[in-house]
Design a protein around this motif. Sequence first.
Motif, PDB file in Angstrom:
ATOM      1  N   ARG A 151       1.052  -1.146  -0.150  1.00 14.57           N
ATOM      2  CA  ARG A 151       0.072   0.067   0.014  1.00 14.57           C
ATOM      3  C   ARG A 151       0.994   1.276  -0.007  1.00 14.57           C
ATOM      4  N   THR A 152       2.048   0.965   0.569  1.00 12.20           N
ATOM      5  CA  THR A 152       3.123   2.259   0.751  1.00 12.20           C
ATOM      6  C   THR A 152       4.354   1.883   0.187  1.00 12.20           C
ATOM      7  N   VAL A 153       5.085   2.904   0.018  1.00 14.68           N
ATOM      8  CA  VAL A 153       6.661   2.539  -0.272  1.00 14.68           C
ATOM      9  C   VAL A 153       7.218   2.360   0.787  1.00 14.68           C
ATOM     10  N   ASP A 154       7.026   2.777   1.828  1.00 18.00           N
ATOM     11  CA  ASP A 154       7.577   2.492   3.311  1.00 18.00           C
ATOM     12  C   ASP A 154       7.448   1.060   3.550  1.00 18.00           C
ATOM     13  N   GLU A 155       6.243   0.583   3.168  1.00 15.58           N
ATOM     14  CA  GLU A 155       5.774  -0.862   3.674  1.00 15.58           C
ATOM     15  C   GLU A 155       6.691  -1.893   2.546  1.00 15.58           C
ATOM     16  N   GLY A 156       6.760  -1.414   1.295  1.00 21.44           N
ATOM     17  CA  GLY A 156       7.730  -2.195   0.606  1.00 21.44           C
ATOM     18  C   GLY A 156       8.979  -2.260   0.948  1.00 21.44           C
ATOM     19  N   ALA A 157       9.736  -0.990   1.269  1.00 18.38           N
ATOM     20  CA  ALA A 157      10.994  -1.224   1.684  1.00 18.38           C
ATOM     21  C   ALA A 157      10.959  -2.040   2.945  1.00 18.38           C
ATOM     22  N   ARG A 158      10.413  -1.756   3.799  1.00 22.57           N
ATOM     23  CA  ARG A 158      10.499  -2.345   5.251  1.00 22.57           C
ATOM     24  C   ARG A 158      10.413  -3.986   4.818  1.00 22.57           C
ATOM     25  N   GLN A 159       9.533  -4.343   4.054  1.00 28.54           N
ATOM     26  CA  GLN A 159       9.350  -6.056   3.565  1.00 28.54           C
ATOM     27  C   GLN A 159      10.724  -6.370   3.174  1.00 28.54           C
ATOM     28  N   ILE A 160      11.528  -5.476   1.982  1.00 36.56           N
ATOM     29  CA  ILE A 160      12.748  -5.818   1.469  1.00 36.56           C
ATOM     30  C   ILE A 160      13.732  -6.041   2.387  1.00 36.56           C
ATOM     31  N   ALA A 161      13.814  -4.949   3.561  1.00 38.28           N
ATOM     32  CA  ALA A 161      14.654  -4.972   4.390  1.00 38.28           C
ATOM     33  C   ALA A 161      14.626  -6.157   5.527  1.00 38.28           C
ATOM     34  N   GLN A 162      13.478  -6.518   5.640  1.00 41.01           N
ATOM     35  CA  GLN A 162      13.268  -7.533   6.588  1.00 41.01           C
ATOM     36  C   GLN A 162      13.686  -8.892   5.755  1.00 41.01           C
ATOM     37  N   TRP A 163      13.468  -8.965   4.696  1.00 44.11           N
ATOM     38  CA  TRP A 163      13.925 -10.064   3.807  1.00 44.11           C
ATOM     39  C   TRP A 163      15.588 -10.158   3.741  1.00 44.11           C
ATOM     40  N   TYR A 164      16.316  -9.152   3.505  1.00 40.68           N
ATOM     41  CA  TYR A 164      17.601  -9.010   3.684  1.00 40.68           C
ATOM     42  C   TYR A 164      18.030  -9.526   5.181  1.00 40.68           C
ATOM     43  N   GLU A 165      17.314  -9.061   6.109  1.00 37.94           N
ATOM     44  CA  GLU A 165      17.907  -9.529   7.364  1.00 37.94           C
ATOM     45  C   GLU A 165      17.715 -10.843   7.771  1.00 37.94           C
ATOM     46  N   ALA A 166      16.600 -11.430   7.120  1.00 37.30           N
ATOM     47  CA  ALA A 166      16.209 -12.771   7.407  1.00 37.30           C
ATOM     48  C   ALA A 166      17.391 -13.641   6.731  1.00 37.30           C
ATOM     49  N   CYS A 167      17.641 -13.262   5.516  1.00 37.79           N
ATOM     50  CA  CYS A 167      18.631 -14.070   4.954  1.00 37.79           C
ATOM     51  C   CYS A 167      19.989 -13.654   5.627  1.00 37.79           C
ATOM     52  N   GLY A 168      20.382 -12.586   5.750  1.00 36.71           N
ATOM     53  CA  GLY A 168      21.593 -12.424   6.501  1.00 36.71           C
ATOM     54  C   GLY A 168      21.924 -13.315   7.884  1.00 36.71           C
ATOM     55  N   THR A 169      20.824 -13.307   8.479  1.00 40.15           N
ATOM     56  CA  THR A 169      20.712 -14.063   9.828  1.00 40.15           C
ATOM     57  C   THR A 169      20.920 -15.584   9.547  1.00 40.15           C
ATOM     58  N   ARG A 170      20.361 -16.036   8.568  1.00 37.65           N
ATOM     59  CA  ARG A 170      20.447 -17.442   8.154  1.00 37.65           C
ATOM     60  C   ARG A 170      21.733 -18.007   7.621  1.00 37.65           C
ATOM     61  N   TRP A 171      22.208 -16.915   6.896  1.00 35.08           N
ATOM     62  CA  TRP A 171      23.786 -16.901   6.261  1.00 35.08           C
ATOM     63  C   TRP A 171      24.761 -17.100   7.387  1.00 35.08           C
ATOM     64  N   LEU A 172      24.740 -16.149   8.337  1.00 35.61           N
ATOM     65  CA  LEU A 172      25.652 -15.977   9.443  1.00 35.61           C
ATOM     66  C   LEU A 172      25.540 -17.079  10.739  1.00 35.61           C
ATOM     67  N   SER A 173      24.290 -17.674  10.625  1.00 40.20           N
ATOM     68  CA  SER A 173      24.025 -18.563  11.757  1.00 40.20           C
ATOM     69  C   SER A 173      24.801 -19.840  11.394  1.00 40.20           C
ATOM     70  N   GLY A 174      24.992 -19.990  10.174  1.00 35.69           N
ATOM     71  CA  GLY A 174      25.554 -21.543   9.636  1.00 35.69           C
ATOM     72  C   GLY A 174      27.073 -20.996   9.796  1.00 35.69           C
ATOM     73  N   ARG A 175      27.702 -19.969   9.889  1.00 37.58           N
ATOM     74  CA  ARG A 175      28.900 -19.793   9.787  1.00 37.58           C
ATOM     75  C   ARG A 175      29.567 -19.393  11.168  1.00 37.58           C
ATOM     76  N   LEU A 176      28.498 -18.730  12.024  1.00 35.36           N
ATOM     77  CA  LEU A 176      29.128 -18.567  13.337  1.00 35.36           C
ATOM     78  C   LEU A 176      29.838 -19.494  14.123  1.00 35.36           C
ATOM     79  N   PRO A 177      29.627 -20.635  14.204  1.00 36.69           N
ATOM     80  CA  PRO A 177      30.579 -21.496  14.969  1.00 36.69           C
ATOM     81  C   PRO A 177      31.779 -21.651  14.459  1.00 36.69           C
ATOM     82  N   SER A 178      32.250 -21.501  13.456  1.00 36.91           N
ATOM     83  CA  SER A 178      33.266 -21.381  12.481  1.00 36.91           C
ATOM     84  C   SER A 178      34.130 -20.151  13.010  1.00 36.91           C
ATOM     85  N   TYR A 179      33.528 -18.976  12.985  1.00 40.27           N
ATOM     86  CA  TYR A 179      34.205 -17.900  13.260  1.00 40.27           C
ATOM     87  C   TYR A 179      34.555 -17.903  14.675  1.00 40.27           C
ATOM     88  N   ALA A 180      33.530 -18.402  15.597  1.00 42.85           N
ATOM     89  CA  ALA A 180      33.787 -18.444  16.932  1.00 42.85           C
ATOM     90  C   ALA A 180      35.000 -19.215  17.303  1.00 42.85           C
TER      91      ALA A 180
END
Length: 166
Positions: free
Chosen positions: A122-151
């Motif tokens: 409905r709004t540009v802000d809502e679309g931007a928020r959805q994309i930002a949440q998608w990036y955050e979720a993908c980044g969290t999944r990516w990092l959680s798989g590598r965190l033990p190695s980095y630790a």
Amino acid sequence: MSTPVHQAIAALPVPGEWTWQVVVRPRRRTLGIEVADGGDILFAVPPDADPAAVAQAVRTRLPRLAREVRRRRTRPDEPVKELVGGTGFAYLGRRHRLKLLSSAEAGRVRLHRGWLELPRSRTVDEGARQIAQWYEACGTRWLSGRLPSYASRFATTVRRETAAAG
């Protein structure tokens, strides 16, 4: 705090509108000059720095510093992406074009056949928020798989935070 190095640089013909500071870094062996995005200058010096030598080094770099400060202060702001079909978004080293889905096709933000699909908002802000949440979720999944190695590399343990999940 005024150090001899600070006083030596202050005695140079440094433009009055420049914002700068001197930081003594115990592990440095040479002069370091950093120009921040806004044009602020940081002079990082070793503890045993000779004020006259630092002042001479800064003096020889003043023309180049002036150009860099001017460039950083006049740099335009980052352009804001428009959420229109075909806009490019980067993800894991590749560019994906945006595909806006109609309400009948709408689901969630996802990568599908080379497109970043976004349900019409409905709004540009809502679309931007959805994309930002998608990036955050993908980044969290990516990092959680590598965190033990980095630790293990840094001899530390991974601490799970329940507050970050929300």
